[in-house]
Design an enzyme around this catalytic site. Sequence first.
Site, PDB file in Angstrom:
ATOM      1  CG  ASP A   7      -2.140   0.938   0.998  1.00 26.91           C
ATOM      2  OD1 ASP A   7      -2.420   1.314  -0.173  1.00 26.91           O
ATOM      3  OD2 ASP A   7      -2.802   1.294   1.983  1.00 26.91           O
ATOM      4  N   GLY A   8       0.350   2.298  -0.532  1.00 27.09           N
ATOM      5  CA  GLY A   8       1.021   3.589  -0.543  1.00 27.09           C
ATOM      6  C   GLY A   8       0.096   4.639   0.019  1.00 27.09           C
ATOM      7  CD  GLU A  45      -1.370   2.412  -3.500  1.00 22.17           C
ATOM      8  OE1 GLU A  45      -0.993   1.221  -3.422  1.00 22.17           O
ATOM      9  OE2 GLU A  45      -2.319   2.864  -2.840  1.00 22.17           O
ATOM     10  CG  ASP A  68      -5.137  -0.213  -1.875  1.00 17.53           C
ATOM     11  OD1 ASP A  68      -4.155   0.184  -2.533  1.00 17.53           O
ATOM     12  OD2 ASP A  68      -5.387   0.226  -0.728  1.00 17.53           O
ATOM     13  CG  HIS A 118      -8.930   2.539   3.443  1.00 16.70           C
ATOM     14  ND1 HIS A 118      -7.940   2.760   4.384  1.00 16.70           N
ATOM     15  CD2 HIS A 118      -8.506   3.159   2.307  1.00 16.70           C
ATOM     16  CE1 HIS A 118      -6.981   3.484   3.850  1.00 16.70           C
ATOM     17  NE2 HIS A 118      -7.285   3.737   2.600  1.00 16.70           N
ATOM     18  CG  ASP A 128      -3.756   2.662   5.218  1.00 16.15           C
ATOM     19  OD1 ASP A 128      -3.543   3.440   4.264  1.00 16.15           O
ATOM     20  OD2 ASP A 128      -4.341   3.011   6.262  1.00 16.15           O
TER      21      ASP A 128
END
Length: 155
Positions: A7-8, A45, A68, A118, A128
């Site tokens: 995740d970024g 990301e 994501d 999320h 995250d």
Amino acid sequence: MIQIFTDGASSGNPGPGGYGVILRKGSHYKELSGGFRKTTNNRMELLAVITGLEAIKNLNQDVTIYSDSKYIIDSVEKKWLDSWIRKGFVGKKNKDLWMRFHSIYTQHTVRFIWVKGHAGHPENERCDTLAVEASKDKNNWKIDSVFEAEHAKIL
């Protein structure tokens, strides 16, 4: 098979940013993260995926990447990246990272799985958290020199 969760995050776009990565194979588990003083969410990301792939010690591994980011997954699976490379990235952003990604991606057998961000996916939530924490850790920020140089030209 090696699993990579990524995740970024970016506070502002551009703004301070970070990435988070989990690598898992069997009972082996490793977390990686890093932060930058000025960058974008898409760069973070992408850097998360690159960092995960670069952490693999042996070539020709079967790798599943959970992300994501539709930006990354669609760019690879819909062959946009191949087109960007053929056209020299004319009008496209993040050439430096995409070329870095491509050089390591081609050394493994990689498949992507999209996860909704999320939405309670445990590894995505942990990535995250790692990304957000890294984006706020001013004492350890790196400089995204390519982004900052390109952004300075625009201003």
